[in-house]
Design a protein around this motif. Sequence first.
Motif, PDB file in Angstrom:
ATOM      1  N   GLN A  13       0.836  -1.198   0.000  1.00 36.10           N
ATOM      2  CA  GLN A  13       0.000   0.000   0.000  1.00 36.10           C
ATOM      3  C   GLN A  13       0.876   1.256   0.000  1.00 36.10           C
ATOM      4  N   VAL A  14       0.403   2.259  -0.702  1.00 39.38           N
ATOM      5  CA  VAL A  14       1.113   3.535  -0.764  1.00 39.38           C
ATOM      6  C   VAL A  14       0.686   4.385   0.428  1.00 39.38           C
ATOM      7  N   ARG A  15       1.649   5.100   0.998  1.00 43.52           N
ATOM      8  CA  ARG A  15       1.412   5.784   2.271  1.00 43.52           C
ATOM      9  C   ARG A  15       0.247   6.757   2.229  1.00 43.52           C
ATOM     10  N   ASP A  16       0.091   7.542   1.150  1.00 45.87           N
ATOM     11  CA  ASP A  16      -0.976   8.543   1.133  1.00 45.87           C
ATOM     12  C   ASP A  16      -2.210   8.094   0.352  1.00 45.87           C
ATOM     13  N   ALA A  17      -2.359   6.773   0.174  1.00 46.60           N
ATOM     14  CA  ALA A  17      -3.561   6.255  -0.482  1.00 46.60           C
ATOM     15  C   ALA A  17      -4.781   6.449   0.409  1.00 46.60           C
ATOM     16  N   VAL A  18      -5.946   6.515  -0.206  1.00 49.20           N
ATOM     17  CA  VAL A  18      -7.196   6.614   0.542  1.00 49.20           C
ATOM     18  C   VAL A  18      -7.412   5.310   1.296  1.00 49.20           C
ATOM     19  N   ARG A  19      -7.622   5.380   2.578  1.00 45.48           N
ATOM     20  CA  ARG A  19      -7.812   4.181   3.383  1.00 45.48           C
ATOM     21  C   ARG A  19      -9.071   3.428   2.957  1.00 45.48           C
ATOM     22  N   GLY A  20      -8.949   2.108   2.846  1.00 43.90           N
ATOM     23  CA  GLY A  20     -10.080   1.287   2.440  1.00 43.90           C
ATOM     24  C   GLY A  20     -10.358   1.320   0.958  1.00 43.90           C
ATOM     25  N   ASN A  21      -9.426   1.852   0.145  1.00 38.49           N
ATOM     26  CA  ASN A  21      -9.673   1.969  -1.287  1.00 38.49           C
ATOM     27  C   ASN A  21      -9.781   0.594  -1.944  1.00 38.49           C
ATOM     28  N   TRP A  22     -10.461   0.557  -3.088  1.00 41.51           N
ATOM     29  CA  TRP A  22     -10.760  -0.704  -3.752  1.00 41.51           C
ATOM     30  C   TRP A  22      -9.509  -1.386  -4.307  1.00 41.51           C
ATOM     31  N   VAL A  23      -8.491  -0.619  -4.653  1.00 42.89           N
ATOM     32  CA  VAL A  23      -7.267  -1.219  -5.213  1.00 42.89           C
ATOM     33  C   VAL A  23      -6.617  -2.149  -4.195  1.00 42.89           C
ATOM     34  N   ARG A  39      -2.394   5.756  -9.758  1.00 43.26           N
ATOM     35  CA  ARG A  39      -3.047   6.475  -8.663  1.00 43.26           C
ATOM     36  C   ARG A  39      -4.537   6.129  -8.561  1.00 43.26           C
ATOM     37  N   ALA A  40      -4.901   4.917  -8.964  1.00 40.76           N
ATOM     38  CA  ALA A  40      -6.301   4.511  -8.833  1.00 40.76           C
ATOM     39  C   ALA A  40      -6.715   4.404  -7.376  1.00 40.76           C
ATOM     40  N   ASP A  41      -5.738   4.283  -6.485  1.00 40.95           N
ATOM     41  CA  ASP A  41      -6.020   4.256  -5.049  1.00 40.95           C
ATOM     42  C   ASP A  41      -6.108   5.661  -4.464  1.00 40.95           C
ATOM     43  N   ARG A  42      -5.873   6.685  -5.310  1.00 39.66           N
ATOM     44  CA  ARG A  42      -5.949   8.088  -4.910  1.00 39.66           C
ATOM     45  C   ARG A  42      -6.682   8.848  -6.011  1.00 39.66           C
ATOM     46  N   PRO A  43      -8.011   8.764  -6.067  1.00 37.17           N
ATOM     47  CA  PRO A  43      -8.764   9.275  -7.228  1.00 37.17           C
ATOM     48  C   PRO A  43      -8.851  10.784  -7.352  1.00 37.17           C
ATOM     49  N   ILE A  44      -8.398  11.541  -6.352  1.00 40.92           N
ATOM     50  CA  ILE A  44      -8.568  12.988  -6.412  1.00 40.92           C
ATOM     51  C   ILE A  44      -7.909  13.585  -7.652  1.00 40.92           C
ATOM     52  N   GLY A  87      -3.510   8.437 -15.243  1.00 35.73           N
ATOM     53  CA  GLY A  87      -2.719   7.254 -14.944  1.00 35.73           C
ATOM     54  C   GLY A  87      -1.406   7.233 -15.697  1.00 35.73           C
ATOM     55  N   ALA A  88      -1.463   7.575 -16.983  1.00 34.76           N
ATOM     56  CA  ALA A  88      -0.242   7.598 -17.792  1.00 34.76           C
ATOM     57  C   ALA A  88       0.726   8.665 -17.297  1.00 34.76           C
ATOM     58  N   GLY A  89       0.185   9.846 -16.978  1.00 39.06           N
ATOM     59  CA  GLY A  89       1.034  10.927 -16.499  1.00 39.06           C
ATOM     60  C   GLY A  89       1.691  10.601 -15.168  1.00 39.06           C
ATOM     61  N   CYS A  90       0.933   9.984 -14.262  1.00 42.86           N
ATOM     62  CA  CYS A  90       1.490   9.619 -12.961  1.00 42.86           C
ATOM     63  C   CYS A  90       2.531   8.516 -13.100  1.00 42.86           C
ATOM     64  N   THR A  91       2.275   7.578 -14.023  1.00 43.33           N
ATOM     65  CA  THR A  91       3.257   6.523 -14.261  1.00 43.33           C
ATOM     66  C   THR A  91       4.551   7.118 -14.794  1.00 43.33           C
ATOM     67  N   TRP A  92       4.435   8.052 -15.741  1.00 45.95           N
ATOM     68  CA  TRP A  92       5.620   8.732 -16.272  1.00 45.95           C
ATOM     69  C   TRP A  92       6.322   9.533 -15.174  1.00 45.95           C
ATOM     70  N   ASN A  93       5.544  10.182 -14.326  1.00 46.00           N
ATOM     71  CA  ASN A  93       6.111  10.940 -13.215  1.00 46.00           C
ATOM     72  C   ASN A  93       6.923  10.025 -12.291  1.00 46.00           C
ATOM     73  N   ASP A  94       6.391   8.836 -12.009  1.00 46.19           N
ATOM     74  CA  ASP A  94       7.089   7.905 -11.124  1.00 46.19           C
ATOM     75  C   ASP A  94       8.349   7.348 -11.769  1.00 46.19           C
ATOM     76  N   ILE A  95       8.320   7.196 -13.084  1.00 48.24           N
ATOM     77  CA  ILE A  95       9.518   6.738 -13.792  1.00 48.24           C
ATOM     78  C   ILE A  95      10.625   7.781 -13.682  1.00 48.24           C
ATOM     79  N   THR A  96      10.285   9.033 -13.958  1.00 46.42           N
ATOM     80  CA  THR A  96      11.300  10.093 -13.936  1.00 46.42           C
ATOM     81  C   THR A  96      11.767  10.421 -12.523  1.00 46.42           C
ATOM     82  N   ASP A  97      10.893  10.185 -11.529  1.00 46.06           N
ATOM     83  CA  ASP A  97      11.225  10.534 -10.140  1.00 46.06           C
ATOM     84  C   ASP A  97      11.663   9.330  -9.313  1.00 46.06           C
TER      85      ASP A  97
END
Length: 322
Positions: A13-23, A39-44, A87-97
């Motif tokens: 689980q990712v630290r800042d994910a929404v608690r109880g999320n479906w993922v 970030r499907a576990d963080r839909p904001i 989702g694509a943008g966040c995935t790219w962000n995680d790759i670069t970071d």
Amino acid sequence: MAPTETRPEADGQVRDAVRGNWVDHRAPAWTRPYLRLSRADRPIGTWLLLLPCWWGLLLAMVSDGRASWYDLWVFVGCGIGALLMRGAGCTWNDITDRHIDGKVARTASRPIPSGQVTTRQALVWAVIQCLVSFAILLSFAPMAIALGVLALLPVAIYPFAKRFTWWPQVFLGIAFNWGVLLAWTAHSGSLGLPAVLLYLSGMAWTLFYDTIYAHQDKEDDALIGVKSTARLFGDAATPRWLAIFLVASVALMGLAIALAAPSGAFLTLALLIAGPWAFGWHLLWQMRKLDVNDNDRLLVLFRSNRDAGLLPVLFFAVALLA
């Protein structure tokens, strides 16, 4: 013996994910790292990308008084596209970071630094999401397709912005509010000044909410040399800058409405103007609740911007039906 407290990042689980999320609780185990990348576990974030699309579409429809089944598809297509492109943008962000995230407490539990997926697997996942999103984009008007392709440029640049500017939130605003231009154009076939003003309003809003968000990481960011408006403004000046962004966002949205509203339709204009009025009050409420050194509160306020952004959607929709 007291029960052992479960760590937020247990079981991947990712630290800042929404608690109880479906993922984390319902998705098949093999899909979870990829859904976390998106970030499907963080839909904001999906909401913050989608809502400007709906602003642009609804205001365009009110402006020319036309509505069709195609507009319903644009409405739905923007929702699917926002989910995929966020989702694509966040995935790219995680790759670069990937080398930075492991040094920041809030992001060290993300799938790449925590070893849940490889960089290559993440890159393939980003490409898949982009291709499916592009297939949806092809159903829109030609100029909207061109704008959608052009949107990849700010998406690609954003993860690097915090390395060379104190204003990376500007680049996030460019990318996250592009849907205003795309959705307006998908309906009308061309861009208009109201769409541009609404786009700038969304950018000011992004500066508002992402400055709040960035205060969560300011200490870690300072240690590793990552720039942000939160660090630039500091604790003392942040409220003043948030007030500037609030006024700019509300004023630009109001001006966009004034130019887009049908001539002589006073009820429609009143309903439209109620959108930025309610939106502004929500942002003011956030400022009154702000504590830049309380990370839990910062996250709650950041997430509350889904409701803030839905207020113009509500009033624009009512104005369309009036």
